[in-house]
Scaffold this motif. Structure first.
Motif, PDB file in Angstrom:
ATOM      1  N   GLY A  58     -22.989 -54.926  -9.633  1.00 40.75           N
ATOM      2  CA  GLY A  58     -22.441 -55.096 -10.964  1.00 40.75           C
ATOM      3  C   GLY A  58     -20.946 -54.876 -11.046  1.00 40.75           C
ATOM      4  N   GLU A  59     -20.276 -54.735  -9.896  1.00 43.65           N
ATOM      5  CA  GLU A  59     -18.843 -54.494  -9.932  1.00 43.65           C
ATOM      6  C   GLU A  59     -18.116 -55.729 -10.445  1.00 43.65           C
ATOM      7  OE1 GLU A  59     -19.757 -55.773  -5.622  1.00 43.65           O
ATOM      8  OE2 GLU A  59     -20.708 -54.717  -7.284  1.00 43.65           O
ATOM      9  N   GLY A  60     -17.113 -55.495 -11.280  1.00 43.65           N
ATOM     10  CA  GLY A  60     -16.332 -56.600 -11.812  1.00 43.65           C
ATOM     11  C   GLY A  60     -17.028 -57.380 -12.905  1.00 43.65           C
ATOM     12  N   GLU A  61     -18.192 -56.946 -13.312  1.00 41.47           N
ATOM     13  CA  GLU A  61     -18.950 -57.669 -14.337  1.00 41.47           C
ATOM     14  C   GLU A  61     -18.428 -57.306 -15.724  1.00 41.47           C
ATOM     15  OE1 GLU A  61     -23.377 -58.504 -13.818  1.00 41.47           O
ATOM     16  OE2 GLU A  61     -23.381 -56.955 -15.352  1.00 41.47           O
ATOM     17  N   TYR A 125     -14.359 -41.574 -26.452  1.00 41.72           N
ATOM     18  CA  TYR A 125     -13.065 -41.131 -25.950  1.00 41.72           C
ATOM     19  C   TYR A 125     -12.154 -42.339 -25.817  1.00 41.72           C
ATOM     20  CZ  TYR A 125     -14.767 -36.446 -24.901  1.00 41.72           C
ATOM     21  OH  TYR A 125     -15.253 -35.164 -25.005  1.00 41.72           O
ATOM     22  N   TYR A 126     -10.853 -42.067 -25.812  1.00 42.60           N
ATOM     23  CA  TYR A 126      -9.871 -43.134 -25.789  1.00 42.60           C
ATOM     24  C   TYR A 126      -8.811 -42.838 -24.729  1.00 42.60           C
ATOM     25  CZ  TYR A 126     -12.068 -43.885 -30.308  1.00 42.60           C
ATOM     26  OH  TYR A 126     -12.999 -44.075 -31.301  1.00 42.60           O
ATOM     27  N   PHE A 127      -8.645 -43.770 -23.783  1.00 40.08           N
ATOM     28  CA  PHE A 127      -7.648 -43.621 -22.729  1.00 40.08           C
ATOM     29  C   PHE A 127      -7.024 -44.976 -22.445  1.00 40.08           C
ATOM     30  CE2 PHE A 127     -11.244 -40.775 -21.541  1.00 40.08           C
ATOM     31  CZ  PHE A 127     -10.645 -39.560 -21.776  1.00 40.08           C
ATOM     32  N   ASP A 128      -5.795 -44.960 -21.969  1.00 36.88           N
ATOM     33  CA  ASP A 128      -5.160 -46.179 -21.476  1.00 36.88           C
ATOM     34  C   ASP A 128      -5.577 -46.358 -20.023  1.00 36.88           C
ATOM     35  OD1 ASP A 128      -3.628 -48.323 -20.797  1.00 36.88           O
ATOM     36  OD2 ASP A 128      -1.691 -47.317 -21.020  1.00 36.88           O
ATOM     37  N   LEU A 129      -6.687 -47.001 -19.801  1.00 42.77           N
ATOM     38  CA  LEU A 129      -7.224 -47.191 -18.456  1.00 42.77           C
ATOM     39  C   LEU A 129      -6.529 -48.326 -17.713  1.00 42.77           C
ATOM     40  CD1 LEU A 129     -11.044 -46.893 -19.263  1.00 42.77           C
ATOM     41  CD2 LEU A 129      -9.559 -45.105 -18.351  1.00 42.77           C
ATOM     42  N   THR A 130      -5.967 -49.280 -18.440  1.00 37.79           N
ATOM     43  CA  THR A 130      -5.399 -50.474 -17.820  1.00 37.79           C
ATOM     44  C   THR A 130      -3.906 -50.368 -17.577  1.00 37.79           C
ATOM     45  OG1 THR A 130      -4.950 -51.577 -19.933  1.00 37.79           O
ATOM     46  CG2 THR A 130      -7.161 -51.833 -19.000  1.00 37.79           C
ATOM     47  N   GLY A 131      -3.237 -49.392 -18.195  1.00 40.65           N
ATOM     48  CA  GLY A 131      -1.802 -49.233 -18.017  1.00 40.65           C
ATOM     49  C   GLY A 131      -0.963 -50.170 -18.856  1.00 40.65           C
ATOM     50  N   SER A 204     -11.559 -47.746 -11.237  1.00 43.60           N
ATOM     51  CA  SER A 204     -10.149 -48.038 -11.492  1.00 43.60           C
ATOM     52  C   SER A 204      -9.994 -49.458 -12.024  1.00 43.60           C
ATOM     53  CB  SER A 204      -9.321 -47.897 -10.205  1.00 43.60           C
ATOM     54  OG  SER A 204      -9.605 -46.682  -9.529  1.00 43.60           O
ATOM     55  N   TRP A 205      -8.984 -49.637 -12.869  1.00 42.10           N
ATOM     56  CA  TRP A 205      -8.699 -50.960 -13.420  1.00 42.10           C
ATOM     57  C   TRP A 205      -8.135 -51.869 -12.339  1.00 42.10           C
ATOM     58  CZ3 TRP A 205      -9.567 -54.326 -17.066  1.00 42.10           C
ATOM     59  CH2 TRP A 205      -8.674 -55.378 -17.294  1.00 42.10           C
ATOM     60  N   ASP A 206      -8.674 -53.088 -12.260  1.00 36.01           N
ATOM     61  CA  ASP A 206      -8.186 -54.090 -11.325  1.00 36.01           C
ATOM     62  C   ASP A 206      -7.664 -55.266 -12.142  1.00 36.01           C
ATOM     63  OD1 ASP A 206      -8.442 -55.025  -8.229  1.00 36.01           O
ATOM     64  OD2 ASP A 206      -8.756 -56.721  -9.579  1.00 36.01           O
ATOM     65  N   ASP A 207      -6.358 -55.495 -12.070  1.00 38.82           N
ATOM     66  CA  ASP A 207      -5.750 -56.511 -12.909  1.00 38.82           C
ATOM     67  C   ASP A 207      -6.211 -57.913 -12.537  1.00 38.82           C
ATOM     68  OD1 ASP A 207      -3.682 -56.989 -15.049  1.00 38.82           O
ATOM     69  OD2 ASP A 207      -2.819 -58.218 -13.448  1.00 38.82           O
ATOM     70  N   ARG A 208      -6.493 -58.134 -11.272  1.00 41.19           N
ATOM     71  CA  ARG A 208      -6.933 -59.466 -10.846  1.00 41.19           C
ATOM     72  C   ARG A 208      -8.304 -59.799 -11.400  1.00 41.19           C
ATOM     73  NH1 ARG A 208      -7.406 -61.499  -4.516  1.00 41.19           N
ATOM     74  NH2 ARG A 208      -8.155 -63.624  -4.981  1.00 41.19           N
ATOM     75  N   LEU A 213     -13.264 -51.427 -11.388  1.00 43.01           N
ATOM     76  CA  LEU A 213     -14.008 -51.511 -10.129  1.00 43.01           C
ATOM     77  C   LEU A 213     -14.227 -50.123  -9.553  1.00 43.01           C
ATOM     78  CD1 LEU A 213     -12.228 -54.500  -8.319  1.00 43.01           C
ATOM     79  CD2 LEU A 213     -14.188 -54.566  -9.876  1.00 43.01           C
ATOM     80  N   ALA A 214     -15.339 -49.958  -8.837  1.00 43.25           N
ATOM     81  CA  ALA A 214     -15.607 -48.708  -8.125  1.00 43.25           C
ATOM     82  C   ALA A 214     -14.764 -48.710  -6.854  1.00 43.25           C
ATOM     83  CB  ALA A 214     -17.089 -48.588  -7.800  1.00 43.25           C
ATOM     84  N   THR A 215     -13.553 -48.167  -6.959  1.00 46.55           N
ATOM     85  CA  THR A 215     -12.595 -48.265  -5.864  1.00 46.55           C
ATOM     86  C   THR A 215     -12.772 -47.183  -4.810  1.00 46.55           C
ATOM     87  OG1 THR A 215     -11.022 -46.990  -7.206  1.00 46.55           O
ATOM     88  CG2 THR A 215     -10.854 -49.390  -7.276  1.00 46.55           C
ATOM     89  N   ARG A 216     -13.487 -46.112  -5.132  1.00 49.13           N
ATOM     90  CA  ARG A 216     -13.693 -45.048  -4.152  1.00 49.13           C
ATOM     91  C   ARG A 216     -15.034 -44.382  -4.413  1.00 49.13           C
ATOM     92  NH1 ARG A 216      -9.719 -42.390  -5.344  1.00 49.13           N
ATOM     93  NH2 ARG A 216     -10.539 -40.518  -6.339  1.00 49.13           N
ATOM     94  N   ASP A 217     -15.849 -44.266  -3.379  1.00 52.68           N
ATOM     95  CA  ASP A 217     -17.162 -43.639  -3.481  1.00 52.68           C
ATOM     96  C   ASP A 217     -17.301 -42.698  -2.297  1.00 52.68           C
ATOM     97  OD1 ASP A 217     -19.651 -43.000  -4.354  1.00 52.68           O
ATOM     98  OD2 ASP A 217     -20.612 -44.871  -3.761  1.00 52.68           O
ATOM     99  N   GLU A 218     -17.455 -41.407  -2.576  1.00 53.81           N
ATOM    100  CA  GLU A 218     -17.452 -40.437  -1.490  1.00 53.81           C
ATOM    101  C   GLU A 218     -18.439 -39.308  -1.768  1.00 53.81           C
ATOM    102  OE1 GLU A 218     -13.519 -38.819  -1.284  1.00 53.81           O
ATOM    103  OE2 GLU A 218     -13.449 -38.317  -3.399  1.00 53.81           O
ATOM    104  N   ILE A 219     -18.823 -38.617  -0.707  1.00 56.68           N
ATOM    105  CA  ILE A 219     -19.626 -37.411  -0.820  1.00 56.68           C
ATOM    106  C   ILE A 219     -18.755 -36.250  -0.367  1.00 56.68           C
ATOM    107  CG2 ILE A 219     -20.652 -37.811   1.467  1.00 56.68           C
ATOM    108  CD1 ILE A 219     -23.162 -36.352   0.420  1.00 56.68           C
ATOM    109  N   VAL A 220     -18.648 -35.233  -1.211  1.00 64.08           N
ATOM    110  CA  VAL A 220     -17.726 -34.137  -0.947  1.00 64.08           C
ATOM    111  C   VAL A 220     -18.441 -32.803  -1.039  1.00 64.08           C
ATOM    112  CG1 VAL A 220     -15.712 -35.418  -1.748  1.00 64.08           C
ATOM    113  CG2 VAL A 220     -17.013 -34.043  -3.363  1.00 64.08           C
ATOM    114  N   ARG A 221     -17.913 -31.838  -0.302  1.00 61.88           N
ATOM    115  CA  ARG A 221     -18.456 -30.484  -0.352  1.00 61.88           C
ATOM    116  C   ARG A 221     -17.873 -29.748  -1.550  1.00 61.88           C
ATOM    117  NH1 ARG A 221     -18.426 -26.140   4.685  1.00 61.88           N
ATOM    118  NH2 ARG A 221     -19.667 -24.519   3.660  1.00 61.88           N
ATOM    119  N   VAL A 222     -18.701 -29.011  -2.241  1.00 62.41           N
ATOM    120  CA  VAL A 222     -18.266 -28.263  -3.420  1.00 62.41           C
ATOM    121  C   VAL A 222     -18.678 -26.804  -3.271  1.00 62.41           C
ATOM    122  CG1 VAL A 222     -18.364 -30.252  -4.962  1.00 62.41           C
ATOM    123  CG2 VAL A 222     -20.398 -28.855  -4.645  1.00 62.41           C
TER     124      VAL A 222
END
Length: 254
Positions: A58-61, A125-131, A204-208, A213-222
């Motif tokens: 569903g990325e970019g949809e 909530y309201y944010f400028d996600l696209t810049g 993250s917003w992708d202008d193209r 888009l899901a630009t980073r997917d990671e598993i981290v220690r907490v």
């Protein structure tokens, strides 16, 4: 920043060379030779590359939200429940099937006006996600089994000829620990089956693609015990069904 001209660069390099060789107290000293860059090694170089993605995440949809206009391009003026209800009729530009909500959640959204206590639409909530200097609308929708749907919407002011409309630029769901904002990225934290670890996905917003888009997917220690349990809450004038107003804060999806 002013451009640095070549003579100035050469003079600076020469000065550094003299200082590094003088050996005076407090002077610059050489750190030795810089390590050489190592080219990444490719495994199984004769393996033919895949020509198509095996799964559709569903990325970019995106989806135009029918029946919603944005006065002055200001998403703060929208009723979040009306947006969620109109979104049930939206047609995505690419049918991945991942935008669908459970039947029980759909019924609750449709009944938000008559049964506001059961409305699954969380405070916006309201944010400028696209810049671009304009805020986007971020909504959370509670689902069964502690799942949360997270959706972001952008006003179509001058975009693609859809002046005054609204487009959904992100739609995902997960059993999240929290939803956070880092810069202009939305970070979804989700539990892992491995004790002491969690998944973190950055959208993250992708202008193209004109989408998140899901630009980073990671598993981290907490840490075993977290101390960041408090989270900012949106400024509200009522329940989610009563169009609460908020800005400049990240939503906690728990």
């Amino acid at each position: 920043m002013r451009p640095v001209r070549a003579p100035a660069v050469a003079s600076a390099v020469a000065a550094l060379a003299l200082l590094s060789g003088c050996g005076a107290a407090g002077g610059l000293e050489s750190a030795g030779e810089a390590p050489s860059a190592v080219e990444p090694a490719r495994l199984w170089p004769d393996l033919p590359p895949a020509s198509a993605a095996p799964y559709d995440y569903g990325e970019g949809e995106t989806a135009r939200i029918p029946g919603i206009t944005v006065p002055g391009g200001d998403v703060h003026r929208l009723d979040p429940v009306a947006v969620a209800q109109a979104g049930l009729k939206a047609k995505t530009d690419r049918d991945s099937g991942l935008d669908e909500l459970p039947d029980a959640t759909v019924r609750q959204i449709r009944a938000c006006r008559t049964a506001p206590d059961d409305c699954p639409v969380l405070a916006p909530y309201y944010f400028d996600l696209t810049g671009d200097g304009r805020d986007e609308l971020v909504l959370g929708v509670r689902m069964p089994k502690r799942q949360l749907a997270v959706r972001a919407y952008r006003a179509d002011v001058g975009d693609r000829g859809n002046r005054g409309g609204l487009t959904r630029i992100m739609s995902t769901s997960d059993a999240v620990i929290s939803v956070e904002l880092a810069g202009r990225d939305l970070i979804l934290r989700a539990p892992s089956v491995i004790s002491g670890y969690e998944y973190r996905t950055a959208w993250s917003w992708d202008d193209r693609q004109q989408a998140m888009l899901a630009t980073r997917d990671e598993i981290v220690r907490v840490p075993e015990r977290r101390t960041d349990r408090t989270a900012p809450t949106p400024e509200s004038s009522g329940s989610a069904a009563a169009t609460p107003k908020s800005s400049g804060s990240a939503a906690d999806g728990r």
